[in-house]
Write a protein that holds these residues in place. Structure first.
Motif, PDB file in Angstrom:
ATOM      1  N   LEU A   1      -4.405   0.226   2.848  1.00  0.00           N
ATOM      2  CA  LEU A   1      -4.647   0.979   4.076  1.00  0.00           C
ATOM      3  C   LEU A   1      -3.445   0.828   5.005  1.00  0.00           C
ATOM      4  O   LEU A   1      -3.124  -0.275   5.450  1.00  0.00           O
ATOM      5  CB  LEU A   1      -5.907   0.477   4.779  1.00  0.00           C
ATOM      6  N   ASP A   2      -2.798   1.930   5.269  1.00  0.00           N
ATOM      7  CA  ASP A   2      -1.646   1.939   6.168  1.00  0.00           C
ATOM      8  C   ASP A   2      -1.891   2.975   7.259  1.00  0.00           C
ATOM      9  O   ASP A   2      -2.768   3.829   7.136  1.00  0.00           O
ATOM     10  CB  ASP A   2      -0.368   2.271   5.393  1.00  0.00           C
ATOM     11  N   GLY A   3      -1.129   2.909   8.329  1.00  0.00           N
ATOM     12  CA  GLY A   3      -1.301   3.850   9.424  1.00  0.00           C
ATOM     13  C   GLY A   3      -0.750   3.292  10.713  1.00  0.00           C
ATOM     14  O   GLY A   3      -0.256   2.159  10.765  1.00  0.00           O
ATOM     15  N   PRO A   4      -0.829   4.056  11.800  1.00  0.00           N
ATOM     16  CA  PRO A   4      -0.281   3.609  13.077  1.00  0.00           C
ATOM     17  C   PRO A   4      -1.026   2.388  13.629  1.00  0.00           C
ATOM     18  O   PRO A   4      -2.087   1.999  13.148  1.00  0.00           O
ATOM     19  CB  PRO A   4      -0.472   4.832  13.996  1.00  0.00           C
ATOM     20  N   VAL A   5      -0.446   1.808  14.663  1.00  0.00           N
ATOM     21  CA  VAL A   5      -1.073   0.668  15.324  1.00  0.00           C
ATOM     22  C   VAL A   5      -2.389   1.093  15.961  1.00  0.00           C
ATOM     23  O   VAL A   5      -2.507   2.174  16.538  1.00  0.00           O
ATOM     24  CB  VAL A   5      -0.127   0.090  16.409  1.00  0.00           C
ATOM     25  N   SER A   6      -3.396   0.247  15.834  1.00  0.00           N
ATOM     26  CA  SER A   6      -4.712   0.456  16.463  1.00  0.00           C
ATOM     27  C   SER A   6      -5.369   1.765  16.021  1.00  0.00           C
ATOM     28  O   SER A   6      -5.986   2.458  16.820  1.00  0.00           O
ATOM     29  CB  SER A   6      -4.586   0.431  17.993  1.00  0.00           C
TER      30      SER A   6
ATOM     31  N   VAL B   1      -8.561  -4.022  -1.991  1.00  0.00           N
ATOM     32  CA  VAL B   1      -8.124  -3.282  -0.805  1.00  0.00           C
ATOM     33  C   VAL B   1      -7.305  -4.215   0.067  1.00  0.00           C
ATOM     34  O   VAL B   1      -7.729  -5.332   0.367  1.00  0.00           O
ATOM     35  CB  VAL B   1      -9.319  -2.735   0.006  1.00  0.00           C
ATOM     36  N   GLY B   2      -6.147  -3.754   0.459  1.00  0.00           N
ATOM     37  CA  GLY B   2      -5.311  -4.496   1.392  1.00  0.00           C
ATOM     38  C   GLY B   2      -5.025  -3.633   2.605  1.00  0.00           C
ATOM     39  O   GLY B   2      -4.690  -2.454   2.470  1.00  0.00           O
ATOM     40  N   ALA B   3      -5.177  -4.190   3.785  1.00  0.00           N
ATOM     41  CA  ALA B   3      -4.956  -3.442   5.025  1.00  0.00           C
ATOM     42  C   ALA B   3      -3.724  -3.988   5.733  1.00  0.00           C
ATOM     43  O   ALA B   3      -3.601  -5.204   5.918  1.00  0.00           O
ATOM     44  CB  ALA B   3      -6.178  -3.525   5.942  1.00  0.00           C
ATOM     45  N   PHE B   4      -2.824  -3.086   6.103  1.00  0.00           N
ATOM     46  CA  PHE B   4      -1.660  -3.485   6.884  1.00  0.00           C
ATOM     47  C   PHE B   4      -2.076  -3.753   8.325  1.00  0.00           C
ATOM     48  O   PHE B   4      -2.981  -3.109   8.851  1.00  0.00           O
ATOM     49  CB  PHE B   4      -0.594  -2.391   6.864  1.00  0.00           C
ATOM     50  N   SER B   5      -1.409  -4.692   8.950  1.00  0.00           N
ATOM     51  CA  SER B   5      -1.657  -4.997  10.356  1.00  0.00           C
ATOM     52  C   SER B   5      -0.314  -5.006  11.072  1.00  0.00           C
ATOM     53  O   SER B   5       0.458  -5.961  10.950  1.00  0.00           O
ATOM     54  CB  SER B   5      -2.356  -6.358  10.509  1.00  0.00           C
ATOM     55  N   HIS B   6      -0.034  -3.929  11.798  1.00  0.00           N
ATOM     56  CA  HIS B   6       1.256  -3.832  12.480  1.00  0.00           C
ATOM     57  C   HIS B   6       1.314  -4.683  13.737  1.00  0.00           C
ATOM     58  O   HIS B   6       2.383  -4.851  14.317  1.00  0.00           O
ATOM     59  CB  HIS B   6       1.535  -2.365  12.818  1.00  0.00           C
ATOM     60  N   SER B   7       0.182  -5.223  14.175  1.00  0.00           N
ATOM     61  CA  SER B   7       0.188  -6.092  15.343  1.00  0.00           C
ATOM     62  C   SER B   7       0.808  -7.449  15.038  1.00  0.00           C
ATOM     63  O   SER B   7       1.119  -8.205  15.948  1.00  0.00           O
ATOM     64  CB  SER B   7      -1.240  -6.286  15.860  1.00  0.00           C
ATOM     65  N   THR B   8       1.010  -7.791  13.763  1.00  0.00           N
ATOM     66  CA  THR B   8       1.625  -9.061  13.402  1.00  0.00           C
ATOM     67  C   THR B   8       3.144  -8.979  13.369  1.00  0.00           C
ATOM     68  O   THR B   8       3.804  -9.956  13.037  1.00  0.00           O
ATOM     69  CB  THR B   8       1.119  -9.527  12.030  1.00  0.00           C
ATOM     70  N   ALA B   9       3.701  -7.819  13.708  1.00  0.00           N
ATOM     71  CA  ALA B   9       5.152  -7.649  13.868  1.00  0.00           C
ATOM     72  C   ALA B   9       5.916  -8.013  12.605  1.00  0.00           C
ATOM     73  O   ALA B   9       6.945  -8.702  12.647  1.00  0.00           O
ATOM     74  CB  ALA B   9       5.651  -8.464  15.054  1.00  0.00           C
ATOM     75  N   VAL B  10       5.427  -7.559  11.462  1.00  0.00           N
ATOM     76  CA  VAL B  10       6.127  -7.805  10.212  1.00  0.00           C
ATOM     77  C   VAL B  10       7.346  -6.889  10.086  1.00  0.00           C
ATOM     78  O   VAL B  10       8.374  -7.247   9.537  1.00  0.00           O
ATOM     79  CB  VAL B  10       5.176  -7.599   9.015  1.00  0.00           C
ATOM     80  N   GLY B  11       7.242  -5.686  10.627  1.00  0.00           N
ATOM     81  CA  GLY B  11       8.296  -4.696  10.468  1.00  0.00           C
ATOM     82  C   GLY B  11       7.918  -3.660   9.435  1.00  0.00           C
ATOM     83  O   GLY B  11       6.934  -3.807   8.695  1.00  0.00           O
TER      84      GLY B  11
ATOM     85  N   LEU C   1      -2.816   4.470   1.264  1.00  0.00           N
ATOM     86  CA  LEU C   1      -3.667   5.476   1.902  1.00  0.00           C
ATOM     87  C   LEU C   1      -3.412   5.428   3.402  1.00  0.00           C
ATOM     88  O   LEU C   1      -3.646   4.411   4.045  1.00  0.00           O
ATOM     89  CB  LEU C   1      -5.139   5.205   1.599  1.00  0.00           C
ATOM     90  N   MET C   2      -2.927   6.544   3.960  1.00  0.00           N
ATOM     91  CA  MET C   2      -2.632   6.599   5.388  1.00  0.00           C
ATOM     92  C   MET C   2      -3.927   6.792   6.176  1.00  0.00           C
ATOM     93  O   MET C   2      -4.639   7.775   5.992  1.00  0.00           O
ATOM     94  CB  MET C   2      -1.653   7.735   5.680  1.00  0.00           C
ATOM     95  N   PHE C   3      -4.212   5.823   7.024  1.00  0.00           N
ATOM     96  CA  PHE C   3      -5.424   5.860   7.836  1.00  0.00           C
ATOM     97  C   PHE C   3      -5.089   6.539   9.163  1.00  0.00           C
ATOM     98  O   PHE C   3      -4.170   6.115   9.869  1.00  0.00           O
ATOM     99  CB  PHE C   3      -5.934   4.438   8.081  1.00  0.00           C
ATOM    100  N   PRO C   4      -5.829   7.580   9.541  1.00  0.00           N
ATOM    101  CA  PRO C   4      -5.455   8.346  10.745  1.00  0.00           C
ATOM    102  C   PRO C   4      -5.978   7.719  12.027  1.00  0.00           C
ATOM    103  O   PRO C   4      -6.901   6.905  12.023  1.00  0.00           O
ATOM    104  CB  PRO C   4      -6.125   9.697  10.499  1.00  0.00           C
ATOM    105  N   ARG C   5      -5.364   8.126  13.136  1.00  0.00           N
ATOM    106  CA  ARG C   5      -5.915   7.803  14.443  1.00  0.00           C
ATOM    107  C   ARG C   5      -7.111   8.699  14.719  1.00  0.00           C
ATOM    108  O   ARG C   5      -7.478   9.546  13.899  1.00  0.00           O
ATOM    109  CB  ARG C   5      -4.847   7.985  15.521  1.00  0.00           C
ATOM    110  N   TYR C   6      -7.708   8.532  15.899  1.00  0.00           N
ATOM    111  CA  TYR C   6      -8.869   9.337  16.240  1.00  0.00           C
ATOM    112  C   TYR C   6      -8.497  10.816  16.263  1.00  0.00           C
ATOM    113  O   TYR C   6      -7.465  11.213  16.815  1.00  0.00           O
ATOM    114  CB  TYR C   6      -9.412   8.951  17.618  1.00  0.00           C
ATOM    115  N   SER C   7      -9.371  11.629  15.680  1.00  0.00           N
ATOM    116  CA  SER C   7      -9.245  13.074  15.830  1.00  0.00           C
ATOM    117  C   SER C   7      -9.818  13.476  17.184  1.00  0.00           C
ATOM    118  O   SER C   7     -10.373  12.652  17.917  1.00  0.00           O
ATOM    119  CB  SER C   7      -9.999  13.785  14.698  1.00  0.00           C
TER     120      SER C   7
END
Length: 459
Positions: free
Chosen positions: A190-195, A379-389, A404-410
């Motif tokens: 699971l990848d996608g923008p922050v929050s 399933v592995g979820a990315f967490s961009h809040s951990t500042a990995v880059g 799989l790109m997880f979207p923000r709110y529609s």
């Protein structure tokens, strides 16, 4: 001669009027004077401020503490009043109205009974039951959402329903015998923008799988596997061992899965390499151990918990045993998965003055669980809040089509979210309108945490 030289120098530094010549010009001297005056003014204000802070009131308390104490008291009073009003609102079901008059909360009793019609509505959790089913812990974003809204409810998103149905198709193909829907995938990143809700979706998936009776290995903090604690290089395996983390992981795993583990026999009886125990060093004359015949996975896990020397080896063996379980579905869920593709906090001394950073893949525990090149559900979820880059698109040990790109709110989801926050008294009803909530949506670009921050500012 020296005296004559000094007299000549004095004569050159004297003006026609007989006054000494100032090498600093008048404008520059004025500027310097002004700067000193400014500095003096700031210091004076600072001194006055400090003096006021030290001044005592008649009651013996400092004067400056009263504004801070007042603000804190007002904030606590506001939160308390809001909690009381929300408690009264629970008795009025007419307030549970979402966009276009639709119900704000779904009536589905469980995550497995959610349908497409429940999308853009909220699912209520029992916080005590949620913590019981997920003893490993909840993601920070979910805890923050529950705290701010004063209710344990999560928006039902179409992206979560697709994720759930993907694994449901794998386990129970007859339910989807029509052949419709996207291709199923056993390994997903699971990848996608922050929050955008990746960690919350993963948590809901774990909760659903455990409600269905699955054996789920859930690690909500993948970063903790690569930071902190005691580490050393095991000469038998060539990997770096982290026994403190391994022991904690085993304890968390058996809290909810204990009943399943007692019914699953061990299928591998090869020797388990031992390492250095935390605070006790190496065992003398013993470098491995074997599980007795007839042992269960529960016995295996408890061995790693009771014996620090075996914690890492048992966790690595557990990963291999999970691949052999066929009696019940097995799901491996890792949050902050992107921390396993960069360097850890640990360093190896190379010379007296230099150290080499240790990559996460060199840790025994990460190396055992990181790969997705297998037939297990993971399933592995990315967490961009951990500042990995930002990582490259093609990751090692991960299938090319796993991301799989997880979207923000529609827009529709954002409308439901704003109505929910209004219901939870995070915003003022007199300021709520279609124009105002759309402004919140476009300003935040569908970012959930930013929307929660902007709603109280709605005017």
């Amino acid at each position: 001669m020296l005296r004559s030289i000094l007299r000549a120098a004095t004569a050159t530094t004297t003006s026609k009027c007989g006054r000494p010549f100032d090498p600093i010009s008048s404008p520059r001297r004025a500027a310097l004077l002004q700067s000193h005056l400014n500095l003096s003014t700031k210091n004076t204000k600072l001194a006055v401020t400090k003096a006021n802070k030290k001044a005592k009131s008649k009651g013996g308390k400092t004067d400056d503490a009263s504004p801070a104490a007042t603000d804190e008291h007002d904030a606590a009073s506001n939160e308390g009043a809001r909690a009381q009003r929300l408690a009264l609102d629970e008795k009025d079901p007419s307030l549970d109205v979402g966009p276009d008059g639709r119900p704000l909360f779904t009536s589905a009793p469980s995550l497995s009974q959610l349908t497409r019609k429940d999308a853009c509505s909220y699912f209520k959790f029992s916080i005590d039951k949620l913590k019981e089913v997920l003893p490993e812990g909840l993601p920070a974003g979910m805890e923050k959402e529950f705290e701010d809204s004063m209710r344990s409810a999560v928006l039902v998103r179409q992206s979560f329903l697709d994720l759930r149905d993907n694994f449901r198709r794998i386990v129970d193909p007859p339910m989807f015998s029509d052949g419709k829907g996207p291709k199923v995938r056993k390994q997903i990143v699971l990848d996608g923008p922050v929050s955008c809700g990746k960690s919350i979706a993963l948590t809901m998936l774990v909760r659903w799988a455990r409600d269905e009776g699955w054996l789920v290995f859930y690690a909500p903090g993948g970063r903790e596997w690569t930071h902190g604690g005691f580490f050393y290089k095991n000469p038998q395996t060539g990997f770096w061992d982290t026994p403190l983390q391994a022991e904690k992981i085993l304890k968390d795993f058996c809290k909810w899965n204990g009943s399943h583990l007692k019914q699953l026999p061990c299928q591998i009886y090869d020797p388990i390499p031992l390492g250095e125990g935390v605070g006790v060093g190496w065992m003398k004359g013993v470098d491995s151990m074997t599980m007795p015949e007839g042992s269960t996975l529960d016995d295996l896990v408890k061995t790693g918990i009771d014996h620090s020397h075996a914690a890492v080896g048992v966790l690595v063996r557990l990963r291999k045993e999970l691949s052999l379980v066929k009696d019940i579905p097995v799901l491996i869920a890792i949050d902050q998965y992107n921390n396993w593709f960069t360097f850890s906090e640990y360093e190896e001394p190379v010379t007296v003055r230099s150290c080499r950073p240790i990559h996460a893949k060199e840790l025994a525990t990460v190396n055992a669980f990181r790969t997705m090149m297998h037939d297990d559900m993971m399933v592995g979820a990315f967490s961009h809040s951990t500042a990995v880059g930002k990582l490259r698109k093609e990751l090692p040990d991960v299938p090319v089509d796993a991301r799989l790109m997880f979207p923000r709110y529609s827009l529709e989801e954002a409308e439901a979210v704003c109505h929910y926050y209004l219901r939870q008294r995070l915003g003022r009803r007199e300021a709520f309108s279609e124009e105002s909530w759309k402004k919140v949506y476009y300003l935040s670009r569908g970012n959930g945490s930013e929307m929660r921050w902007l709603i109280p500012l709605m005017q």
